[in-house]
Scaffold this motif. Structure first.
Motif, PDB file in Angstrom:
ATOM      1  N   PHE A 109       0.636  -0.961  -0.138  1.00 57.07           N
ATOM      2  CA  PHE A 109      -0.415   0.278   0.348  1.00 57.07           C
ATOM      3  C   PHE A 109       0.507   1.300   0.309  1.00 57.07           C
ATOM      4  CE2 PHE A 109      -2.461  -3.778   1.742  1.00 57.07           C
ATOM      5  CZ  PHE A 109      -3.790  -3.400   0.778  1.00 57.07           C
ATOM      6  N   LEU A 110       2.363   0.943  -0.339  1.00 57.80           N
ATOM      7  CA  LEU A 110       2.910   2.653   0.099  1.00 57.80           C
ATOM      8  C   LEU A 110       2.601   3.437  -1.009  1.00 57.80           C
ATOM      9  CD1 LEU A 110       6.244   0.403  -0.577  1.00 57.80           C
ATOM     10  CD2 LEU A 110       5.247   1.335   1.303  1.00 57.80           C
ATOM     11  N   LYS A 111       2.136   2.920  -1.954  1.00 59.65           N
ATOM     12  CA  LYS A 111       1.760   4.163  -3.423  1.00 59.65           C
ATOM     13  C   LYS A 111       0.066   4.727  -2.951  1.00 59.65           C
ATOM     14  CE  LYS A 111       4.705   4.565  -6.498  1.00 59.65           C
ATOM     15  NZ  LYS A 111       5.553   3.574  -6.364  1.00 59.65           N
ATOM     16  N   GLN A 112      -0.570   4.323  -1.986  1.00 60.97           N
ATOM     17  CA  GLN A 112      -1.878   4.500  -1.878  1.00 60.97           C
ATOM     18  C   GLN A 112      -1.933   5.688  -0.726  1.00 60.97           C
ATOM     19  OE1 GLN A 112      -4.598   2.090  -2.674  1.00 60.97           O
ATOM     20  NE2 GLN A 112      -3.016   1.152  -3.179  1.00 60.97           N
ATOM     21  N   ARG A 113      -2.585   6.402  -0.837  1.00 60.22           N
ATOM     22  CA  ARG A 113      -3.220   8.038  -0.281  1.00 60.22           C
ATOM     23  C   ARG A 113      -4.088   7.355   1.048  1.00 60.22           C
ATOM     24  NH1 ARG A 113      -2.371  12.625  -2.721  1.00 60.22           N
ATOM     25  NH2 ARG A 113      -0.977  12.441  -4.785  1.00 60.22           N
ATOM     26  N   PRO A 114      -3.886   7.833   2.112  1.00 60.88           N
ATOM     27  CA  PRO A 114      -4.295   7.478   3.462  1.00 60.88           C
ATOM     28  C   PRO A 114      -5.898   6.763   3.423  1.00 60.88           C
ATOM     29  CG  PRO A 114      -2.327   9.585   3.620  1.00 60.88           C
ATOM     30  CD  PRO A 114      -3.706   9.442   2.161  1.00 60.88           C
ATOM     31  N   TYR A 115      -6.191   8.443   2.814  1.00 62.00           N
ATOM     32  CA  TYR A 115      -7.982   8.017   2.672  1.00 62.00           C
ATOM     33  C   TYR A 115      -8.020   6.710   1.459  1.00 62.00           C
ATOM     34  CZ  TYR A 115      -6.450  10.811  -1.771  1.00 62.00           C
ATOM     35  OH  TYR A 115      -6.956  11.375  -3.120  1.00 62.00           O
ATOM     36  N   GLU A 116      -7.921   6.012   0.847  1.00 64.90           N
ATOM     37  CA  GLU A 116      -8.230   5.186   0.788  1.00 64.90           C
ATOM     38  C   GLU A 116      -7.900   3.414   1.551  1.00 64.90           C
ATOM     39  OE1 GLU A 116      -6.552   5.946  -3.975  1.00 64.90           O
ATOM     40  OE2 GLU A 116      -5.467   5.904  -2.632  1.00 64.90           O
ATOM     41  N   LEU A 117      -7.183   4.222   2.811  1.00 68.37           N
ATOM     42  CA  LEU A 117      -6.893   2.908   3.761  1.00 68.37           C
ATOM     43  C   LEU A 117      -7.847   2.714   4.904  1.00 68.37           C
ATOM     44  CD1 LEU A 117      -2.700   3.207   4.249  1.00 68.37           C
ATOM     45  CD2 LEU A 117      -3.974   2.300   2.186  1.00 68.37           C
ATOM     46  N   SER A 118      -8.161   2.079   5.079  1.00 65.82           N
ATOM     47  CA  SER A 118      -8.424   1.412   6.023  1.00 65.82           C
ATOM     48  C   SER A 118      -8.334   2.486   7.499  1.00 65.82           C
ATOM     49  CB  SER A 118      -9.122   0.171   6.746  1.00 65.82           C
ATOM     50  OG  SER A 118      -8.104  -0.177   7.180  1.00 65.82           O
ATOM     51  N   GLY A 119      -8.993   2.838   8.817  1.00 70.23           N
ATOM     52  CA  GLY A 119      -8.480   3.311  10.177  1.00 70.23           C
ATOM     53  C   GLY A 119      -7.316   2.598  10.440  1.00 70.23           C
ATOM     54  N   GLY A 120      -7.143   1.846  10.674  1.00 66.07           N
ATOM     55  CA  GLY A 120      -6.411   0.775  11.498  1.00 66.07           C
ATOM     56  C   GLY A 120      -4.973   0.666  10.103  1.00 66.07           C
ATOM     57  N   MET A 121      -4.806   0.833   8.683  1.00 67.07           N
ATOM     58  CA  MET A 121      -3.833   0.978   8.202  1.00 67.07           C
ATOM     59  C   MET A 121      -3.068   2.157   8.719  1.00 67.07           C
ATOM     60  SD  MET A 121      -5.545  -1.104   5.221  1.00 67.07           S
ATOM     61  CE  MET A 121      -4.547  -1.643   4.066  1.00 67.07           C
ATOM     62  N   GLN A 122      -4.520   3.066   8.649  1.00 67.96           N
ATOM     63  CA  GLN A 122      -3.623   4.418   8.615  1.00 67.96           C
ATOM     64  C   GLN A 122      -3.054   4.746  10.180  1.00 67.96           C
ATOM     65  OE1 GLN A 122      -7.030   7.802   8.365  1.00 67.96           O
ATOM     66  NE2 GLN A 122      -7.596   6.507   6.991  1.00 67.96           N
ATOM     67  N   GLN A 123      -3.458   3.698  10.606  1.00 65.79           N
ATOM     68  CA  GLN A 123      -2.765   4.410  12.550  1.00 65.79           C
ATOM     69  C   GLN A 123      -1.641   3.350  11.874  1.00 65.79           C
ATOM     70  OE1 GLN A 123      -2.994   6.328  14.444  1.00 65.79           O
ATOM     71  NE2 GLN A 123      -3.937   6.025  16.350  1.00 65.79           N
ATOM     72  N   ARG A 124      -1.878   2.179  11.455  1.00 66.72           N
ATOM     73  CA  ARG A 124      -0.320   1.455  11.539  1.00 66.72           C
ATOM     74  C   ARG A 124       0.906   2.809  10.332  1.00 66.72           C
ATOM     75  NH1 ARG A 124      -3.251  -3.271   9.547  1.00 66.72           N
ATOM     76  NH2 ARG A 124      -3.649  -4.406  11.355  1.00 66.72           N
ATOM     77  N   THR A 125       0.705   3.230   9.561  1.00 72.44           N
ATOM     78  CA  THR A 125       1.304   4.303   8.868  1.00 72.44           C
ATOM     79  C   THR A 125       2.018   5.336  10.407  1.00 72.44           C
ATOM     80  OG1 THR A 125      -0.351   3.892   7.160  1.00 72.44           O
ATOM     81  CG2 THR A 125       1.337   5.776   6.843  1.00 72.44           C
ATOM     82  N   ALA A 126       1.169   6.081  10.194  1.00 70.62           N
ATOM     83  CA  ALA A 126       1.359   6.737  11.767  1.00 70.62           C
ATOM     84  C   ALA A 126       2.364   6.230  12.791  1.00 70.62           C
ATOM     85  CB  ALA A 126      -0.086   6.833  13.182  1.00 70.62           C
ATOM     86  N   PHE A 127       2.030   4.316  13.063  1.00 74.12           N
ATOM     87  CA  PHE A 127       3.106   4.455  13.990  1.00 74.12           C
ATOM     88  C   PHE A 127       4.451   4.305  13.029  1.00 74.12           C
ATOM     89  CE2 PHE A 127      -0.074   0.831  16.594  1.00 74.12           C
ATOM     90  CZ  PHE A 127       0.290   1.924  16.988  1.00 74.12           C
ATOM     91  N   CYS A 128       4.557   3.923  11.804  1.00 71.80           N
ATOM     92  CA  CYS A 128       5.970   4.056  11.214  1.00 71.80           C
ATOM     93  C   CYS A 128       6.501   5.713  10.660  1.00 71.80           C
ATOM     94  CB  CYS A 128       5.558   3.534   9.692  1.00 71.80           C
ATOM     95  SG  CYS A 128       4.904   1.864   9.695  1.00 71.80           S
ATOM     96  N   ARG A 129       5.288   6.378  10.782  1.00 71.56           N
ATOM     97  CA  ARG A 129       6.131   7.401  10.557  1.00 71.56           C
ATOM     98  C   ARG A 129       6.458   7.747  12.138  1.00 71.56           C
ATOM     99  NH1 ARG A 129       1.898  12.281  10.259  1.00 71.56           N
ATOM    100  NH2 ARG A 129       1.635  11.406  12.255  1.00 71.56           N
ATOM    101  N   ALA A 130       6.166   8.076  13.148  1.00 72.09           N
ATOM    102  CA  ALA A 130       6.965   7.600  14.410  1.00 72.09           C
ATOM    103  C   ALA A 130       8.356   6.911  14.916  1.00 72.09           C
ATOM    104  CB  ALA A 130       5.319   7.803  15.960  1.00 72.09           C
ATOM    105  N   LEU A 131       8.127   5.571  14.076  1.00 71.85           N
ATOM    106  CA  LEU A 131       9.797   5.109  14.017  1.00 71.85           C
ATOM    107  C   LEU A 131      10.916   5.773  13.219  1.00 71.85           C
ATOM    108  CD1 LEU A 131       7.649   2.016  15.134  1.00 71.85           C
ATOM    109  CD2 LEU A 131       9.045   3.729  16.766  1.00 71.85           C
TER     110      LEU A 131
END
Lengths: 279, 255
Positions: B128-150
């Motif tokens: 899902f690297l190339k997807q936009r956040p609004y194309e993802l589920s809430g859980g996937m968005q939050q996982r993205t946020a974890f990765c950004r924080a790390l």
């Protein structure tokens, strides 16, 4: 290195997406075209069936004939009005955006200029039109200034709103990266503000022709507004309608120009994601 | 192990229209390097405030916070933060959102790209690297946020109810993901939650906060092996911790 993305599938899905979008747009514009045809034909029929005299409501065909016969004068008037409209509009853009930035990010401006502009916003700008004529004469300058006044405030107010409403948490995130203000502005604050800014710019685009027309009514000797006033005073309603239609097309042209730019700049925004959405 | 974060009599009082509101404190606490500490308490007990103060994003009204001996008096840039909402930007892809962390720091995103992809793959977002956040589920968005924080490998990670806005099934999945991420590279984590079993599963230590004004009621060290998978979560020891903590909140009439 990460594994390369399977190029062809990606490409195919993209091309498919473009076709789907194009198809949807053609479909949407076909519906719009159909509605327009129905409206015009209906208008023609109503005028014909109820024998409405053309000095009250001319039929579309009468307007078209009038437009054709007076094309030269309508075209010349259009150029004048278009000049006033575009000059005032772009002048408002050029001042409104930097001003809204200043008010949003510079406290002294927020405490001084901002309350003053809000107070000024409450003055009906059209009421200032006669003054503009008195101060700047019957020429183009006064019209451009009236257009400017009508366009400046929507851009300013929406710009301020856009630039100063970054979410608390996004602001915290931005702060925690220690980003330099220029980087943070370019990568986060500006893109985040664009949707709201465009609300103001579209509003200004709608106001622009209103300003030019008003200016020409109050004191002018050229332009579509002048033409409408002059011809309807002579009860040449066919002619007036031809000018009104042209003026509307001019307004539409400016508005869709803005919409086009908006689509390019913020394709990611919720308002732009589907072709069925509002423009 | 040495103390990484120390709180000395930290207290926060907010000014509000109805007079001052005592949100939290005074709190004394120290957190070791690489320790996962949960702040567990009912909503409105000021635990989010505590986390923001540690990040230097809010000044304490009284007391002092030190990180590695240095007083926190301005925003810290060596932290990663995850909020209750993902706080992603819609004009960037999933990968672009993660890389925003380093781009804002003026670092070259090309150098972090591989690490960003690796992080995203580790939480199942590799496709899902190339997807936009609004194309993802809430859980996937939050996982993205974890990765950004790390991504910038911060020694301290602050998480303010990161699973709070997700549905029960997604929460369970993401807890495991979080545990995995933390075991992969142990950092000092301050984790705010109001979910008791979540706190017990993830933490080395659970700090129980009372209803407002929040005070440290008790600190409970969770001595269970990692990863605390389904079997561990059914064990009497795990359930014992959950019960002990539940009893505290029962006394306060919170549950």
């Amino acid at each position: 290195m990460a594994a390369p993305i399977p190029f062809d599938t990606e490409r195919y899905s993209q091309i498919g997406g473009i076709f789907a979008k194009l198809g949807a747009r053609v479909k949407a514009s076909r519906t719009f075209l159909l509605a327009t045809v129905v409206f015009v034909v209906g208008w023609e029929l109503v005028v014909y069936l109820f024998e409405i005299p053309s000095y009250l409501l001319p039929s579309p065909s009468n307007i078209a004939v009038e437009f054709y016969q007076n094309f030269t004068i309508i075209w010349r008037s259009t150029l004048v009005t278009a000049y006033e409209t575009f000059a005032g509009f772009f002048f408002a853009l050029a001042l409104g955006i930097p001003f809204s930035l200043g008010v949003a990010f510079y406290r002294p401006l927020r405490n001084t200029i901002y309350p003053a502009t809000v107070a000024l916003q409450l003055v009906p700008k059209i009421a200032l039109a006669p003054l503009m004529i008195t101060w700047f004469g019957f020429g183009l300058t006064s019209k451009i200034l009236i257009v400017f006044l009508l366009c400046f405030f929507p851009i300013l107010l929406n710009g301020i709103l856009g630039f100063s409403s970054l979410g608390t948490e996004l602001t915290y995130f931005l702060t925690s990266t220690g980003a330099r203000s220029k980087t943070g502005f370019l990568k986060v604050r500006m893109p985040a503000a664009l949707p709201q800014l465009f609300v103001g710019i579209k509003w200004a685009a709608i106001n622009a022709t209103v300003g030019a027309t008003t200016g020409e009514w109050v004191g002018g000797d050229a332009g579509l507004g002048y033409l409408i006033k002059f011809t309807s005073g002579d009860l040449r309603i066919n002619f007036a309608f031809a000018a009104i239609v042209t003026l509307s097309l001019l307004g539409l042209f400016l508005f869709y120009l803005v919409v086009l730019v908006e689509r390019q700049l913020i394709p990611w925004h919720v308002s732009q994601r589907s072709t069925s959405g509002m423009v | 192990m040495c103390d990484s974060i120390t709180l000395y009599g930290v207290k926060k009082v907010y000014d509000s229209r109805n007079g001052p509101v005592h949100a939290i404190g005074p709190a004394d606490l120290s957190i070791r390097k690489g320790e996962f500490v949960s702040f567990l308490g009912p909503s409105g007990c000021g635990k989010s405030t505590l986390v923001l103060m540690v990040a230097g994003l809010l000044p304490p009204t009284e007391g002092e916070i030190r990180i590695d001996g240095v007083v926190v008096n301005e925003p810290r840039t060596d932290v990663g933060i995850v909020f209750q909402t993902p706080v992603l930007v819609d004009w960037r892809s999933v990968l672009g959102n993660v890389l925003l962390q380093v781009e804002l720091r003026g670092l070259d995103p090309a150098q972090y790209r591989a690490h960003a992809v690796e992080l995203l793959e580790s939480v199942g977002l590799g496709e899902f690297l190339k997807q936009r956040p609004y194309e993802l589920s809430g859980g996937m968005q939050q996982r993205t946020a974890f990765c950004r924080a790390l991504l910038h490998d911060p020694p301290i990670v602050l998480m303010d109810e990161p699973l709070g806005a997700l549905d029960a099934m997604t929460r369970t999945r993401l807890r495991d993901d979080l545990e995995k991420l933390w075991l992969g590279s142990p950092k000092s984590v301050l984790f705010v939650t109001h979910d008791i079993s979540e706190a017990v599963q993830l933490s080395d230590r659970v700090v129980v906060i009372t209803p407002r004004p929040g005070r440290v009621e008790r600190e409970i060290t969770v001595d269970l092996p990692h990863p605390r998978d389904f079997d561990v979560r059914q064990s009497p020891e795990f359930l014992g911790y959950v019960k002990d903590i539940s009893d505290i909140f029962m006394q306060y009439g919170v549950i």
